[in-house]
Design an enzyme around this catalytic site. Structure first.
Site, PDB file in Angstrom:
ATOM      1  CB  SER A 135      -1.386  -2.443  -7.235  1.00  0.00           C
ATOM      2  OG  SER A 135      -0.892  -1.381  -8.032  1.00  0.00           O
ATOM      3  CE1 TYR A 148       3.091  -2.030  -3.641  1.00  0.00           C
ATOM      4  CE2 TYR A 148       2.553  -1.448  -5.916  1.00  0.00           C
ATOM      5  CZ  TYR A 148       2.225  -1.535  -4.552  1.00  0.00           C
ATOM      6  OH  TYR A 148       1.217  -1.306  -4.044  1.00  0.00           O
TER       7      TYR A 148
END
Length: 240
Positions: A135, A148
């Protein structure tokens, strides 16, 4: 890499970026074996002609299901796409540590275990690839998603390290860094979102071009800001 005729193991292939990648890979002539945990999603993908393995990748049992199901079958490409988020914001409510553990396992432990399970077989293929989907938050975190972000930063570091280990082999190690993409995980967020189909297209193009990193969409800008000033990138993303 020419994807026609290649066998691809794609985790998280029943929704979002993974589902879009599955269809695009199939259109290029690849055989796609995908995983998922949604009964409806699995049924939909099987109806579309995909081989689909039902498994929950937030525990070791999920990884064993994949390995046992494939047995001695050979793959050419491993795409670690499956991931999950978790609420972990002390400003809003006490976080659930068990939910954090599930997120950590799915996003970090599972890719590591799958790579360990398949790397020797991949090294025996004439041309192979490992694709780890991280990400833009692996570069700089947002305050609202510390667990996360930590898993994606950890997977980014792991990817860079094993790329050095596998240099000189037939295995190309690719990191794909999506921006905010319009998926179930980002439902309810007001940010501008990239369509999953476009994100998938850019990741697959990176595989075909034998690149080592796919900075997708706005992540290109984040990478440039971080290169100029890591502190500025962090300040921006912590408020994101």
């Amino acid at each position: 890499m020419r994807l026609e005729g290649k066998t691809v193991l794609l985790t998280g292939g029943t929704a979002g970026i993974g589902e879009a990648m599955a269809h695009q890979l199939k259109a290029k002539g690849a055989e796609v074996i995908l995983t998922g945990r949604s009964s409806d999603g699995l049924a939909r993908m099987r109806d579309a002609g995909f081989e689909a393995i039902e498994t929950d990748l937030s525990s070791p049992a999920g990884v064993r299901t994949i390995v046992d199901t494939l047995g001695e079958r050979e793959i050419d490409v491993l795409i670690n796409n499956a991931g999950q988020g978790v609420d972990h914001d002390f400003r809003e409510a006490p976080p659930d540590p068990d939910a954090a553990d599930d997120c950590i396992y799915a996003n970090l432990n599972t890719p590591i275990r799958l790579i360990a399970a398949f790397v020797e077989q991949l090294k025996g293929r004439p041309q192979a690839a490992i694709v780890n989907v991280t990400s833009g938050l692996a570069i700089a975190p947002r305050a609202g998603g510390p667990v996360y972000c930590a898993t994606k930063a950890g997977l980014r570091a792991y990817t860079q390290a094993i790329r050095a280990q596998l240099a000189g082999t037939s295995v190309n190690v690719i990191e794909a860094l999506p921006p905010v993409v319009d998926t179930q995980m980002t439902a309810g967020r007001a940010n501008r979102k990239m369509p999953a189909e476009e994100c998938a297209r850019q990741i697959i193009r990176a595989i075909e071009q034998d690149r080592t990193e796919a900075n997708v969409g706005m992540v290109k800008l984040l990478k440039a800001v971080h290169s100029a000033s890591p502190a500025l990138a962090r300040r921006i993303m912590l408020k994101f």
